[in-house]
Write a protein that holds these residues in place. Structure first.
Motif, short mmCIF file in Angstrom:
data_model
loop_
_atom_site.label_atom_id
_atom_site.label_comp_id
_atom_site.label_asym_id
_atom_site.label_seq_id
_atom_site.Cartn_x
_atom_site.Cartn_y
_atom_site.Cartn_z
N LEU A 93 -11.55 0.05 12.62
CA LEU A 93 -10.70 0.11 10.91
C LEU A 93 -12.08 -0.44 9.88
CD1 LEU A 93 -7.76 -1.88 10.12
CD2 LEU A 93 -8.88 0.43 10.33
N LYS A 95 -13.82 -3.36 7.20
CA LYS A 95 -12.90 -3.92 6.23
C LYS A 95 -14.33 -3.97 4.16
CE LYS A 95 -12.31 -5.54 10.08
NZ LYS A 95 -11.24 -5.99 10.95
N ASP A 99 -9.07 -2.70 -0.09
CA ASP A 99 -7.94 -3.22 0.04
C ASP A 99 -7.69 -4.86 -0.38
OD1 ASP A 99 -7.37 -1.30 1.61
OD2 ASP A 99 -8.39 -2.11 3.51
N LEU A 102 -5.35 -5.51 -3.29
CA LEU A 102 -4.37 -4.71 -2.96
C LEU A 102 -3.14 -5.34 -3.04
CD1 LEU A 102 -5.02 -1.10 -1.65
CD2 LEU A 102 -4.60 -1.29 -4.03
N MET A 103 -3.55 -6.27 -2.04
CA MET A 103 -2.40 -7.30 -1.31
C MET A 103 -1.27 -8.65 -2.74
SD MET A 103 -4.14 -9.04 1.94
CE MET A 103 -5.83 -9.35 1.06
N PHE A 104 -2.17 -8.56 -3.69
CA PHE A 104 -2.09 -9.58 -4.46
C PHE A 104 -1.42 -8.60 -6.19
CE2 PHE A 104 -5.79 -11.66 -2.17
CZ PHE A 104 -4.73 -12.34 -1.63
N ASP A 106 1.20 -7.76 -7.19
CA ASP A 106 2.31 -8.53 -8.08
C ASP A 106 1.95 -10.37 -9.22
OD1 ASP A 106 3.69 -7.24 -6.38
OD2 ASP A 106 4.47 -8.48 -5.64
N LEU A 153 -12.65 10.96 3.36
CA LEU A 153 -12.41 9.79 3.07
C LEU A 153 -12.57 9.37 1.30
CD1 LEU A 153 -14.12 7.83 5.67
CD2 LEU A 153 -12.28 9.35 5.43
N ALA A 156 -9.16 11.45 0.13
CA ALA A 156 -7.92 10.90 0.73
C ALA A 156 -7.49 9.55 -0.39
CB ALA A 156 -7.79 10.68 1.63
N TRP A 160 -4.31 9.04 -2.78
CA TRP A 160 -3.30 7.77 -2.57
C TRP A 160 -3.96 6.78 -3.64
CZ3 TRP A 160 -3.81 1.63 -2.11
CH2 TRP A 160 -2.90 2.18 -2.07
N LEU B 30 -3.70 -10.96 8.02
CA LEU B 30 -5.45 -10.41 7.87
C LEU B 30 -6.25 -10.04 8.49
CD1 LEU B 30 -5.51 -12.70 4.01
CD2 LEU B 30 -3.57 -10.33 4.38
N ASN B 32 -6.61 -7.54 9.62
CA ASN B 32 -7.13 -5.93 9.84
C ASN B 32 -7.50 -5.53 7.90
OD1 ASN B 32 -6.18 -4.58 11.92
ND2 ASN B 32 -3.48 -4.96 10.73
N ILE B 33 -7.79 -6.41 7.45
CA ILE B 33 -8.60 -6.48 5.89
C ILE B 33 -9.21 -7.12 5.97
CG2 ILE B 33 -7.58 -6.70 3.86
CD1 ILE B 33 -5.48 -5.49 4.72
N LEU B 131 -1.76 -0.39 13.16
CA LEU B 131 -1.57 -0.58 12.46
C LEU B 131 0.46 -0.25 12.33
CD1 LEU B 131 -4.37 0.54 9.76
CD2 LEU B 131 -4.25 -1.22 10.79
N VAL B 140 5.97 -2.60 1.15
CA VAL B 140 5.78 -1.96 0.07
C VAL B 140 4.99 -2.81 -0.74
CG1 VAL B 140 7.27 -1.81 -1.73
CG2 VAL B 140 8.83 -1.89 -0.02
N THR B 141 5.03 -4.22 -1.01
CA THR B 141 3.68 -4.65 -1.55
C THR B 141 2.78 -5.34 -0.74
OG1 THR B 141 3.76 -6.30 -4.11
CG2 THR B 141 5.75 -6.22 -1.89
N GLY B 142 2.54 -6.57 -1.32
CA GLY B 142 1.59 -7.72 -0.44
C GLY B 142 0.50 -7.45 0.73
N VAL B 143 0.56 -7.75 1.85
CA VAL B 143 0.15 -7.59 2.56
C VAL B 143 -0.06 -5.70 3.10
CG1 VAL B 143 -1.40 -7.63 4.59
CG2 VAL B 143 -0.47 -9.35 3.62
N LEU B 145 0.53 -2.89 1.06
CA LEU B 145 0.10 -1.32 0.47
C LEU B 145 -1.60 -1.89 0.37
CD1 LEU B 145 0.86 -0.31 -1.74
CD2 LEU B 145 -0.44 -2.29 -3.52
N ALA B 146 -1.72 -2.70 1.55
CA ALA B 146 -3.52 -2.19 1.67
C ALA B 146 -3.14 -2.35 3.30
CB ALA B 146 -4.40 -4.14 1.88
N ASP B 148 -0.97 -0.08 4.20
CA ASP B 148 -0.97 1.24 3.85
C ASP B 148 -1.99 2.19 3.19
OD1 ASP B 148 1.60 3.15 3.52
OD2 ASP B 148 1.24 3.30 1.49
N ARG B 149 -3.29 1.85 2.42
CA ARG B 149 -4.13 2.12 2.26
C ARG B 149 -5.05 2.52 3.76
NH1 ARG B 149 -8.80 0.78 0.80
NH2 ARG B 149 -10.72 2.62 -0.35
N SER B 150 -5.14 1.76 3.94
CA SER B 150 -5.76 1.71 5.31
C SER B 150 -5.08 3.07 6.53
CB SER B 150 -5.92 0.50 6.21
OG SER B 150 -6.98 -0.30 5.57
N ALA B 152 -4.14 5.57 5.60
CA ALA B 152 -3.84 7.08 4.53
C ALA B 152 -5.88 6.76 4.83
CB ALA B 152 -4.04 6.77 3.16
N LEU B 153 -6.53 6.45 4.89
CA LEU B 153 -7.92 6.39 5.21
C LEU B 153 -7.81 7.13 6.47
CD1 LEU B 153 -9.76 4.65 3.03
CD2 LEU B 153 -9.19 6.19 1.99
#
Lengths: 175, 175
Positions: A93, A95, A99, A102-104, A106, A153, A156, A160, B30, B32-33, B131, B140-143, B145-146, B148-150, B152-153
């Motif tokens: 993966l 890093k 990404d 996106l986590m924040f 909100d 990539l 994609a 997305w 985190l 994965n991030i 994942l 849906v949101t927060g972590v 979302l990130a 989700d992108r991973s 997709a890639l």
DNA sequence: TTTTCCATGTAACTCGTTACATGATTTC
DNA sequence: GAAATCATGTAACGAGTTACATGGAAAA
């Protein structure tokens, strides 16, 4: 493990070259694949020589500065093939800084988020165009193959992002 | 620019926490991030305090070790939102080690290449499963979302790899 | 009672980049 | 005559990781 070594050995596998030549090649043709800087390359080449993977011959062309011509020897060839195999087998993966934000999202008003993400979209488009603009005389294999993956990539990522922006926009309309 | 700061401020935006808590969160949620290690986080938190972005209060619970509780102040909040905006707007080509070997596949017999790439496929599948296994109470949101992108890639990467393998296999049959 | 958890920190190290030094040579 | 090219290298710096130190408390 040692991706810089893999790159340098790979370049040298095509033909013996001196450091300056190698650095030119990296800057001109591999700027999308690696960030390796000159100082790093020169240092790594010496390390590969000390490790017994590449041989050095010193040549001089007229009065120009003497140059160290590096060539991969048998041990280096084995090492290269081993590194290559490992690299091809591997998948981790990445890093990606993209990404993190996106986590924040909100914490930002949705309209701001959408505006920022649309700017991101634009930058992705520019990256796509710059990749397409790379001469593809070698686009089936070699460097072109790596660029092809990058393009896949990017595409994609762009798709997305589009659906995310859409979701956010419909969410706003629901108010 | 400063992605580590963005992560730490983002975590603290949710609520004031002490370093140990933050590091736990990073490790557990985190992984994965980001790769940020404890020593880095502790150091960065102090730097953010010295920069006037976070306040520190020292608390103690019974006889347990005293802890520094960090909280984002107004200046830190502004800084966070600025970093967030920049991050959301930005998109750069990730220099992915997975690209490097692709440049050199001609130095390996096609059958070996295919075998290695199939191993890569497997590893991608495992990553995808890991994942998917992440609890998506916040998906849906927060972590989420990130992540989700991973995903997709990863999917795009896997599909690209499949077509490459296919191409290589049909190429072999032509002999 | 040994291990694990809580909680923070620091010193040494690695890897890589930046910025500079050198000096001749071709190009403008 | 100034600037860019050729060709290599090193010293200083920075970011981040590893590995360790501390010491009490809870869990096994």
């Amino acid at each position: 493990m040692n991706n810089r070594a893999l790159i340098l050995l790979g370049i040298l596998m095509a033909q013996r070259q001196h450091g300056y030549q190698i650095n030119e090649f990296i800057e001109r043709n591999l700027s999308n694949i690696t960030d390796m800087k000159k100082a790093t390359a020169y240092g790594m080449l010496d390390k590969l020589n000390q490790g017994g993977y590449v041989d050095i011959e010193i040549e001089q062309d007229g009065n120009r500065p003497p140059r160290k011509v590096y060539s991969v020897n048998d041990k280096g060839r084995d090492y290269f093939l081993e590194l290559l195999k490992q690299n091809l087998e591997n998948s981790e993966l990445v890093k990606d800084p993209a990404d993190i934000g996106l986590m924040f999202i909100d914490y930002l008003p949705p309209k701001h988020v959408i505006a920022s993400l649309k700017k991101r979209q634009l930058k992705i488009k520019r990256l796509q165009e710059s990749l397409k603009a790379v001469p593809h005389h070698n686009h089936v294999t070699g460097v072109g193959l790596a660029l092809d993956r990058s393009q896949a990539l990017l595409k994609a990522d762009s798709e997305w992002l589009s659906t995310l922006i859409q979701k956010l926009e419909t969410k706003i309309e629901e108010d």
